[in-house]
Enzyme design. Structure first.
Site, mmCIF file in Angstrom:
data_model
loop_
_atom_site.group_PDB
_atom_site.id
_atom_site.type_symbol
_atom_site.label_atom_id
_atom_site.label_comp_id
_atom_site.label_asym_id
_atom_site.label_seq_id
_atom_site.Cartn_x
_atom_site.Cartn_y
_atom_site.Cartn_z
ATOM 1 N N LYS A 167 34.946 -8.874 27.208
ATOM 2 C CA LYS A 167 35.952 -8.580 26.937
ATOM 3 C C LYS A 167 36.387 -6.968 27.940
ATOM 4 O O LYS A 167 35.968 -6.828 27.727
ATOM 5 C CB LYS A 167 37.186 -7.661 25.555
ATOM 6 C CG LYS A 167 38.077 -7.641 25.571
ATOM 7 C CD LYS A 167 38.306 -7.035 24.173
ATOM 8 C CE LYS A 167 40.163 -6.511 24.266
ATOM 9 N NZ LYS A 167 40.437 -5.312 22.805
ATOM 10 N N ILE A 168 36.708 -7.666 29.432
ATOM 11 C CA ILE A 168 37.367 -7.113 30.300
ATOM 12 C C ILE A 168 38.549 -6.132 31.088
ATOM 13 O O ILE A 168 39.260 -7.211 31.089
ATOM 14 C CB ILE A 168 37.141 -7.602 31.704
ATOM 15 C CG1 ILE A 168 35.281 -8.040 31.509
ATOM 16 C CG2 ILE A 168 37.252 -7.061 32.770
ATOM 17 C CD1 ILE A 168 34.171 -7.482 30.982
#
Length: 305
Positions: A167-168
């Site tokens: 999850k960026i």
């Protein structure tokens, strides 16, 4: 990206409190049911947008057990287990696995501005959780203050078997996602974005296959993802343009209070109380939020009515 095996919209469940500050457990069940009726692909609990930093350890366990028992496999559940201490993270991972969680989400180890894990310590913590044998989502968020460069993430993806999702949500997330996917290849099984999907279109263009939003309007964000991944680019652009004012107001003005305000308005929960030192939404900020989402006719505003 054809190699990705994780996709869709996996929003964060808010944690409802009674007006006296105690956990609203019936409300938590209603939150989960509402999210399932929003046609989410998965649910994340105990994340930052669940107010994890305002919840005791005993309450975490109560909410983990309640959520997994109540969802009962209807959708996958990700349990956030972030903590500075690696033994506590491992213990939380084991509990999540034992209770049937799909996966766990972890930020880099940190505790305030000056206690932050190094790159190697971050690697070691994730490797220790990997030994538990449950899929891991790495949360690359500015809140930790820990820099996670792409070569480190690629090394972790290649060497820690259970690290599947990324999850960026750092600044310029699309650029990082693009580099991560290019350098990590098939090891990057689930490139996701976050931050309420405020940069979703750019992130999808960079190769993201999933998003972790709030629980405010996932039913309206999911079609953007679906259209884009199906090659319907213009439909995705049009859908994004439709929801962006509401998402922007949520992201820049409300934070995690937005989903709770919408759920209160829609009869999902009985109170949008947030524990001190969080202050309530200003009346004007709340009014504009509702003004922006009402024309979109989301599930959340009619679910409990």
């Amino acid at each position: 990206m054809t190699h990705a095996t994780y996709s869709g919209i996996w929003p964060v469940a808010p944690t409802p409190f009674n007006p006296d500050g105690s956990l609203d457990l019936p409300g938590m069940r209603r939150v989960l049911d509402c999210m399932i009726d929003q046609h989410v692909d998965g649910i994340c609990i105990l994340a930052n947008y669940s107010e994890q930093f305002l919840i005791s350890d005993a309450e975490r366990e109560t909410l983990t057990r309640l959520s997994l028992e109540h969802v009962a496999g209807r959708v996958p559940v990700i349990v956030t287990i972030s903590h500075y201490a690696t033994p506590i993270v491992v213990e939380r991972a084991q509990l999540a696995k034992d209770l049937g969680a799909h996966s766990v989400m972890i930020m880099a180890p940190y505790h305030g501005a000056l206690l932050k894990g190094t790159a190697e310590q971050t690697y070691e913590q994730f490797a220790a959780v990997g030994e538990v044998g449950i899929p891991i989502m790495l949360q690359d968020a500015p809140l930790s203050g820990v820099d996670l460069p792409v070569p480190l993430l690629v090394r972790m993806a290649n060497e820690i078997e259970m690290l599947k999702l990324f999850k960026i949500e750092c600044p310029q997330a699309a650029a990082k996602l693009r580099s991560l996917i290019a350098e990590g290849g098939a090891a990057i099984e689930g490139p996701f974005d976050g931050e309420e999907a405020i940069t979703l279109l750019a992130d999808l263009d960079a190769g993201a296959t999933g998003t972790m939003t709030s629980a405010m309007i996932p039913d309206l964000i999911k079609p953007i993802l679906t259209d884009f991944l199906a090659g319907n680019r213009q439909a995705a652009i049009d859908g994004y343009a439709r929801v962006l004012p509401a998402v922007n107001h949520e992201n820049r003005q409300c934070g995690f209070r937005a989903a709770k305000a919408a759920m209160l308005e829609g009869g999902v929960i009985a109170s949008d109380f947030c524990r001190h030192p969080v202050v309530p939404l200003h009346a004007d900020t709340r009014a504009m939020l509702l003004e922006l989402i009402r024309p979109l006719d989301p599930v959340v505003l009619k679910w409990g009515k």
